[in-house]
Design a protein around this motif. Structure first.
Motif, PDB file in Angstrom:
ATOM      1  N   LEU A  34       0.824  -1.210   0.000  1.00 47.89           N
ATOM      2  CA  LEU A  34       0.000   0.000   0.000  1.00 47.89           C
ATOM      3  C   LEU A  34       0.855   1.256   0.000  1.00 47.89           C
ATOM      4  CD1 LEU A  34      -2.755  -1.157   2.512  1.00 47.89           C
ATOM      5  CD2 LEU A  34      -2.983  -0.886   0.030  1.00 47.89           C
ATOM      6  N   ALA A  35       1.992   1.211   0.692  1.00 53.84           N
ATOM      7  CA  ALA A  35       2.898   2.357   0.697  1.00 53.84           C
ATOM      8  C   ALA A  35       3.444   2.608  -0.703  1.00 53.84           C
ATOM      9  CB  ALA A  35       4.037   2.118   1.682  1.00 53.84           C
ATOM     10  N   ALA A  36       3.784   1.543  -1.411  1.00 52.24           N
ATOM     11  CA  ALA A  36       4.305   1.685  -2.767  1.00 52.24           C
ATOM     12  C   ALA A  36       3.252   2.240  -3.714  1.00 52.24           C
ATOM     13  CB  ALA A  36       4.803   0.334  -3.271  1.00 52.24           C
ATOM     14  N   PRO A  41       4.782   6.946   3.317  1.00 48.55           N
ATOM     15  CA  PRO A  41       5.697   6.162   4.148  1.00 48.55           C
ATOM     16  C   PRO A  41       4.968   4.962   4.754  1.00 48.55           C
ATOM     17  CG  PRO A  41       5.823   8.507   4.688  1.00 48.55           C
ATOM     18  CD  PRO A  41       4.629   8.334   3.803  1.00 48.55           C
ATOM     19  N   GLN A  42       5.679   3.845   4.900  1.00 49.17           N
ATOM     20  CA  GLN A  42       5.058   2.667   5.508  1.00 49.17           C
ATOM     21  C   GLN A  42       4.548   2.966   6.914  1.00 49.17           C
ATOM     22  OE1 GLN A  42       6.589  -1.366   5.310  1.00 49.17           O
ATOM     23  NE2 GLN A  42       7.987  -0.784   3.663  1.00 49.17           N
ATOM     24  N   SER A  43       5.285   3.793   7.639  1.00 51.97           N
ATOM     25  CA  SER A  43       4.860   4.129   9.001  1.00 51.97           C
ATOM     26  C   SER A  43       3.503   4.831   8.996  1.00 51.97           C
ATOM     27  CB  SER A  43       5.906   5.012   9.683  1.00 51.97           C
ATOM     28  OG  SER A  43       6.136   6.197   8.933  1.00 51.97           O
ATOM     29  N   THR A  44       3.284   5.686   8.001  1.00 55.20           N
ATOM     30  CA  THR A  44       2.004   6.388   7.890  1.00 55.20           C
ATOM     31  C   THR A  44       0.891   5.412   7.546  1.00 55.20           C
ATOM     32  OG1 THR A  44       3.054   8.454   7.202  1.00 55.20           O
ATOM     33  CG2 THR A  44       0.734   8.171   6.626  1.00 55.20           C
ATOM     34  N   LEU A  48      -2.440   4.571   9.746  1.00 54.84           N
ATOM     35  CA  LEU A  48      -3.790   4.740   9.205  1.00 54.84           C
ATOM     36  C   LEU A  48      -4.583   3.441   9.279  1.00 54.84           C
ATOM     37  CD1 LEU A  48      -2.965   6.920   6.065  1.00 54.84           C
ATOM     38  CD2 LEU A  48      -4.169   7.676   8.130  1.00 54.84           C
ATOM     39  N   LEU A  49      -3.916   2.321   9.031  1.00 56.38           N
ATOM     40  CA  LEU A  49      -4.602   1.032   9.103  1.00 56.38           C
ATOM     41  C   LEU A  49      -5.055   0.715  10.524  1.00 56.38           C
ATOM     42  CD1 LEU A  49      -2.404  -1.190   6.739  1.00 56.38           C
ATOM     43  CD2 LEU A  49      -4.667  -0.222   6.264  1.00 56.38           C
TER      44      LEU A  49
END
Length: 203
Positions: A34-36, A41-44, A48-49
């Motif tokens: 999803l980040a890609a 950012p993956q952290s974001t 959110l998830l």
């Protein structure tokens, strides 16, 4: 659900369907994937998830950060140097290599015309809003099609084909670039090759 549905409702419905069908949540809600797809950012994405509020950033910050994320991904994927990317972007945007490099580095903000051309250059979905939308809206945009496929599997020929062969919980198209028809043909060929052949009634 429609495009204006907020993220928390999309996630709630996805979680309900995942639970009802015994699916693996990480297959559908994978932070790295999803980040890609969102240039977040993956952290974001992970936050959110989990139901956290989106970061309090400005439109300019979003645009710069997402262009840099796309540029970094392009370089990692292609093995090219930043100078090569800057030259290609400069040609597409009709700007200098120096300015293009600053844009790709997330240090300069492109104007509306340049942003439109960057949509085409990086081949992103959602138009200019890919770069400008708040993080929760950006994530919601890529989750809605997954929700649509889960809510209406009968409209998805790939899902129907997988079900026919007893393959469950797969969302293969999320990572692919081939068309629906092409992927269906590929999957049918592969599955035919591994599925037991039916016994010839004339034997």
């Amino acid at each position: 659900m429609e495009q204006h549905t907020p993220l928390h409702k999309t996630l709630q419905r996805l979680d309900d369907l995942i639970g009802e069908r015994g699916l693996n949540r990480s297959d559908i809600l994978d932070p790295q994937t999803l980040a890609a797809r969102t240039a977040l950012p993956q952290s974001t994405v992970r936050s959110l998830l989990k139901g956290a509020a989106p970061p309090a950033d400005t439109v300019n910050e979003r645009v710069c950060a997402r262009i840099k994320a796309l540029s970094d991904a392009y370089l990692a994927r292609s093995g090219k140097r930043m100078s090569d990317l800057a030259t290609a972007v400069a040609a597409r945007l009709e700007i200098s290599d120096v300015w293009a490099r600053s844009v790709c580095d997330g240090k300069k903000i492109p104007n509306v015309t340049h942003l439109h051309r960057l949509v085409q250059f990086f081949d992103v979905e959602g138009g200019e809003s890919f770069f400008t939308a708040p993080a929760d809206e950006a994530l919601n945009r890529v989750l809605l099609p997954a929700l649509q496929r889960l809510e209406h599997p009968e409209q998805d020929p790939v899902a129907a084909l997988l079900d026919r062969y007893g393959v469950k919980g797969a969302d293969l198209r999320a990572h692919g670039s081939v068309s629906r028809v092409q992927l269906e043909r590929i999957l049918e060929g592969v599955l035919r090759s591994v599925a037991p052949e039916e016994e010839d009634p004339q034997r």
